[in-house]
Motif scaffolding. Structure first.
Motif, PDB file in Angstrom:
ATOM      1  N   ILE A 110       0.849  -1.196   0.000  1.00  0.00           N
ATOM      2  CA  ILE A 110       0.000   0.000   0.000  1.00  0.00           C
ATOM      3  C   ILE A 110       0.881   1.240   0.000  1.00  0.00           C
ATOM      4  N   ARG A 112       0.299   4.164   1.493  1.00  0.00           N
ATOM      5  CA  ARG A 112       0.354   4.541   2.908  1.00  0.00           C
ATOM      6  C   ARG A 112      -0.992   4.199   3.532  1.00  0.00           C
ATOM      7  N   TYR A 113      -1.050   4.171   4.845  1.00  0.00           N
ATOM      8  CA  TYR A 113      -2.323   3.900   5.514  1.00  0.00           C
ATOM      9  C   TYR A 113      -3.289   5.048   5.239  1.00  0.00           C
ATOM     10  N   SER A 115      -4.657   5.409   2.325  1.00  0.00           N
ATOM     11  CA  SER A 115      -4.624   5.621   0.876  1.00  0.00           C
ATOM     12  C   SER A 115      -5.669   4.743   0.190  1.00  0.00           C
ATOM     13  N   SER A 117      -5.087   2.492  -2.080  1.00  0.00           N
ATOM     14  CA  SER A 117      -4.595   1.111  -2.163  1.00  0.00           C
ATOM     15  C   SER A 117      -4.833   0.367  -0.843  1.00  0.00           C
ATOM     16  N   HIS A 118      -4.839   1.094   0.255  1.00  0.00           N
ATOM     17  CA  HIS A 118      -5.120   0.503   1.562  1.00  0.00           C
ATOM     18  C   HIS A 118      -6.623   0.221   1.714  1.00  0.00           C
ATOM     19  N   PHE A 138      -0.278  -5.698   5.570  1.00  0.00           N
ATOM     20  CA  PHE A 138       0.141  -4.575   4.732  1.00  0.00           C
ATOM     21  C   PHE A 138       1.637  -4.276   4.837  1.00  0.00           C
ATOM     22  N   VAL A 140       3.951  -0.894   3.626  1.00  0.00           N
ATOM     23  CA  VAL A 140       3.913   0.458   3.052  1.00  0.00           C
ATOM     24  C   VAL A 140       5.067   0.624   2.046  1.00  0.00           C
TER      25      VAL A 140
END
Length: 284
Positions: A110, A112-113, A115, A117-118, A138, A140
């Protein structure tokens, strides 16, 4: 001349901004609009809005809703892209994984958290009836380059990113796409810092009028498919398919849509509470 900072991902969705900037349309209205590429995506832009690096963001719907609820002093002023984002689910070319079921319980890369993608990893997990506590892990990786490195080195197992942006990496044998997961809502909105709205509403209206005129006419711009293919190093037929699937919007996102996004994010424990429509939007 009023200086305004705006951020977005350096992808084909935002070409209309580049064209209006290149044509000097904001300067003609005494606005010095400065575009900033955010390779780190939505989480990075949320941070930019919070600390005032940018006044405006062209940002993923789910990401900004989550961050406004978490205290980002910004509001959504308009939908930018009405259609869903088609997220490709990618593994390294040499990966042993062949299907979406194969990656259950493995590690998602991902940016970032918080985001896209997360958050979309949760949507994909829910769609496939995974256990959200046990089957999601996850790593990053910050951006697309980080994903290439992370998947190739085995630091992460799969990566979700917009299908057409990553298509050249699939064509080049770096990634293999094993599935797709469309976002269940309009993908991009325009969000603006509260302070900027309060003090610069007329400038904001002017900026939106200019970009909306261009997005309304975008598909009829002569050879726009070739322009996109050349600028973003994509195959012409991929661009033509993307254009056929993509619709821009010039309207404020409606309450029903926002409630749907909040319902899904809340059910996935991504947001701690749901808030009223007026806490998320500003009607110009």
């Amino acid at each position: 001349m009023k200086k305004v900072n705006i951020g977005g991902v350096p992808e084909h969705f935002n070409l209309a901004w580049y064209l209006t900037l290149k044509n000097g349309e904001y300067k003609a209205e005494d606005i010095n609009l400065r575009w900033h590429d955010y390779y780190g995506g939505t989480g990075d832009m949320c941070k930019g809005l919070r600390n005032g690096d940018i006044d405006i963001a062209v940002i993923l719907t789910e990401g900004i809703i989550k961050d406004i609820i978490a205290g980002n002093p910004s509001k959504i002023v308009q939908t930018f892209v009405e259609t869903p984002l088609i997220w490709g689910i990618h593994v390294a070319e040499h990966s042993k994984f062949k299907t979406t079921e194969d990656i259950r319980g493995t590690k998602a890369a991902i940016s970032r958290y918080g985001s896209g993608s997360h958050l979309m990893a949760y949507i994909n997990a829910k769609k496939n009836d995974w256990n959200l506590d046990q089957d999601l892990n996850f790593e990053v990786i910050k951006n697309l380059d980080g994903a290439v490195e992370g998947l190739t080195n085995g630091d992460a197992d799969y990566f979700m990113w917009e299908k057409f942006t990553t298509k050249p990496l699939v064509d080049d044998g770096i990634f293999r796409r094993i599935g797709e997961c469309p976002s269940p809502w309009p993908c991009f909105v325009i969000a603006v810092r509260d302070e900027f709205i309060e003090n610069n509403e007329d400038h904001l209206k002017t900026i939106l009028d200019i970009i909306n005129q261009t997005t309304q006419e975008f598909k009829s711009i002569p050879s726009i498919d070739r322009t996109i293919a050349n600028r973003y190093e994509q195959e012409l037929e991929d661009v033509q398919e993307w254009l056929s699937l993509t619709e821009w919007s010039q309207e404020l996102i409606d309450q029903k849509t926002l409630n749907n996004v909040q319902d899904q994010l809340f059910n996935l424990d991504i947001i701690p509470k749901k808030v009223g429509y007026s806490e998320l939007i500003h009607k110009l």
